[in-house]
Enzyme design. Structure first.
Site, PDB file in Angstrom:
ATOM      1  N   GLU A  39       0.835  -1.208   0.000  1.00 57.63           N
ATOM      2  CA  GLU A  39       0.000   0.000   0.000  1.00 57.63           C
ATOM      3  C   GLU A  39       0.869   1.258   0.000  1.00 57.63           C
ATOM      4  OE1 GLU A  39      -3.562   2.224   2.477  1.00 57.63           O
ATOM      5  OE2 GLU A  39      -2.195   0.919   3.564  1.00 57.63           O
ATOM      6  N   GLU A  63     -21.667   4.050   1.133  1.00 63.63           N
ATOM      7  CA  GLU A  63     -22.799   3.591   1.942  1.00 63.63           C
ATOM      8  C   GLU A  63     -22.388   2.973   3.274  1.00 63.63           C
ATOM      9  OE1 GLU A  63     -23.647  -0.793   0.020  1.00 63.63           O
ATOM     10  OE2 GLU A  63     -24.799   0.903  -0.724  1.00 63.63           O
TER      11      GLU A  63
END
Length: 184
Positions: free
Chosen positions: A119, A140
């Site tokens: 990452e 969401e």
């Protein structure tokens, strides 16, 4: 092959999730011996050090399940496939804070945990902030509280471990250094 490089002999993906994949790699070490490596593959991310005209740092408070607690962070998010970091930074700033910016400057990029993950986080400085009337919605499954802190308040949050992640601590220290350089 340089004298420290590990040659990958075999790689097997053992997990593929929404965000990460996990690989087990058999490698040949520089001394000719073999070892196994567990590697987390991540698409990369951005983080945004957003500073208002009033010199407030825009941050978000959110619950982090991996830590089982709430922390305060600079806005950040995962790169979508093929997305340029600068575009991701603009999107995440708007989604998480409701702000849009006039300028974005790349401050640095760094690997978060190079011992086991690939990452990379690209940290941007956002200035010329304007609150948007109808900003893009959060994901969401994302819930945040917006906070705007002075540098002194952010430094106190670091001491109190309310700010407890590397990207945000980097951002606070970056501003602290800029303030020190300006004062000279």
């Amino acid at each position: 092959m340089n004298s420290l490089e590990e040659k990958t002999l075999h790689s097997e993906e053992i997990f593929s999730g929404k965000i990460i994949t996990l690989e087990i790699q058999d490698v040949e070490l520089p001394n000719g011996k073999r070892a196994k490596r567990e590697i987390v593959k991540h698409p990369g991310a951005v983080a945004i050090l957003a500073v208002t005209d009033e010199n407030k740092i825009v941050m978000v408070e959110q619950y982090r399940k991996a830590l089982e607690k709430t922390i305060v962070e600079i806005p950040a998010g995962k790169l979508e496939k093929g997305e340029e970091p600068v575009n991701c930074a603009r999107r995440e700033l708007e989604e998480e804070t409701g702000y849009v910016c006039e300028s974005l400057e790349l401050l640095t990029s760094f690997y978060t945990s190079p011992g086991f993950a690939d990452e990379i986080v690209h940290v941007f400085l956002a200035k010329g902030l304007t609150k948007k009337e109808n900003p893009a919605a959060l994901d969401e499954d994302e819930f945040v509280n917006l906070e705007e802190l002075t540098l002194a308040e952010a430094q106190q949050y670091v001491k109190e471990q309310k700010v407890y992640d590397a990207k945000t601590i980097y951002a606070v220290q970056y501003l602290q250094l800029q303030e020190a350089l300006t004062a000279k």
